[in-house]
Design a protein around this motif. Structure first.
Motif, short mmCIF file in Angstrom:
data_model
loop_
_atom_site.label_atom_id
_atom_site.label_comp_id
_atom_site.label_asym_id
_atom_site.label_seq_id
_atom_site.Cartn_x
_atom_site.Cartn_y
_atom_site.Cartn_z
N ARG A 295 -8.29 -0.73 1.60
CA ARG A 295 -6.95 -0.97 2.12
C ARG A 295 -6.87 -0.89 3.64
O ARG A 295 -6.17 -1.67 4.26
CB ARG A 295 -5.93 -0.07 1.46
N PHE A 296 -7.60 0.05 4.26
CA PHE A 296 -7.51 0.15 5.71
C PHE A 296 -8.20 -1.04 6.39
O PHE A 296 -7.77 -1.48 7.46
CB PHE A 296 -8.05 1.48 6.20
N THR A 297 -9.22 -1.58 5.78
CA THR A 297 -9.86 -2.81 6.28
C THR A 297 -8.85 -3.95 6.25
O THR A 297 -8.74 -4.72 7.21
CB THR A 297 -11.09 -3.17 5.44
N TRP B 1 0.81 -1.22 0.00
CA TRP B 1 0.00 0.00 0.00
C TRP B 1 0.84 1.26 0.00
O TRP B 1 0.31 2.37 0.03
CB TRP B 1 -0.94 -0.01 1.21
N ILE C 286 -5.48 -3.72 6.09
CA ILE C 286 -4.35 -3.42 6.98
C ILE C 286 -4.73 -3.66 8.44
O ILE C 286 -3.97 -4.22 9.22
CB ILE C 286 -3.87 -1.97 6.78
N ASN C 287 -5.95 -3.27 8.82
CA ASN C 287 -6.37 -3.36 10.22
C ASN C 287 -7.01 -4.69 10.59
O ASN C 287 -7.40 -4.87 11.74
CB ASN C 287 -7.34 -2.21 10.54
N ALA D 60 -0.17 -4.57 6.01
CA ALA D 60 0.59 -3.58 5.24
C ALA D 60 1.98 -4.07 4.87
O ALA D 60 2.71 -3.38 4.17
CB ALA D 60 0.71 -2.29 6.05
#
Length: 146
Positions: free
Chosen positions: A134-136, A41, A138-139, A100
């Motif tokens: 992407r944040f879903t 990312w 990564i987290n 990530a």
């Protein structure tokens, strides 16, 4: 794939972009392969590490990736990533994303196409289509398959 046809694994990712000796043949499709992209990312082009091997089917490529994750020196998350692949249904093109840090791409290599070009194109399309998620990813805290 017979165990004799496997190359030794000292880590899940090749150490460099260039092929190892003995892995230079068969770089043009048709076939299947996989590649790993570190920091998928990050801005700019991620660093790809190609498998430099063509397989006959998606199942063979997925099995090879699983073997690398199980037997390679990938740290504590290797077995977890392998189990995620093992639980996945029928092998096909996919992206195994470990937050990530990296993403492994199992992709088809069409006739006449270089395996690195196929990997780059598939990953670029996936990354563009998944930008909103992407944040879903990564987290999530666990490896995910898309």
């Amino acid at each position: 794939m017979s165990p004799a046809s496997r190359t030794p694994y000292n880590m899940v990712l090749p150490r460099e972009d260039s092929p190892s000796p003995g892995e230079r043949d068969g770089l043009v499709g048709p076939g299947w392969s996989w590649a790993a992209f570190s920091t998928p990312w990050a801005d700019g082009r991620p660093s790809p590490k190609y498998r430099w091997t063509l397989f006959e089917t998606a199942a063979h490529a997925v099995e090879d990736l699983r073997h690398c994750l199980d037997d390679g020196n990938v740290g504590r998350r290797g077995a977890l990533c392998s189990s995620v692949l093992r639980k996945r249904g029928a092998p096909r093109e996919l992206v195994l994303c470990d937050g990530a840090e990296w993403a492994c791409v199992v992709h088809e290599v069409r006739a006449g196409v270089h395996l690195a070009d196929a990997a780059d194109a598939y990953f670029a399309r996936w990354r563009t289509s998944m930008a909103g998620h992407r944040f879903t990813i990564i987290n999530a805290g666990v490896p995910t398959v898309w």
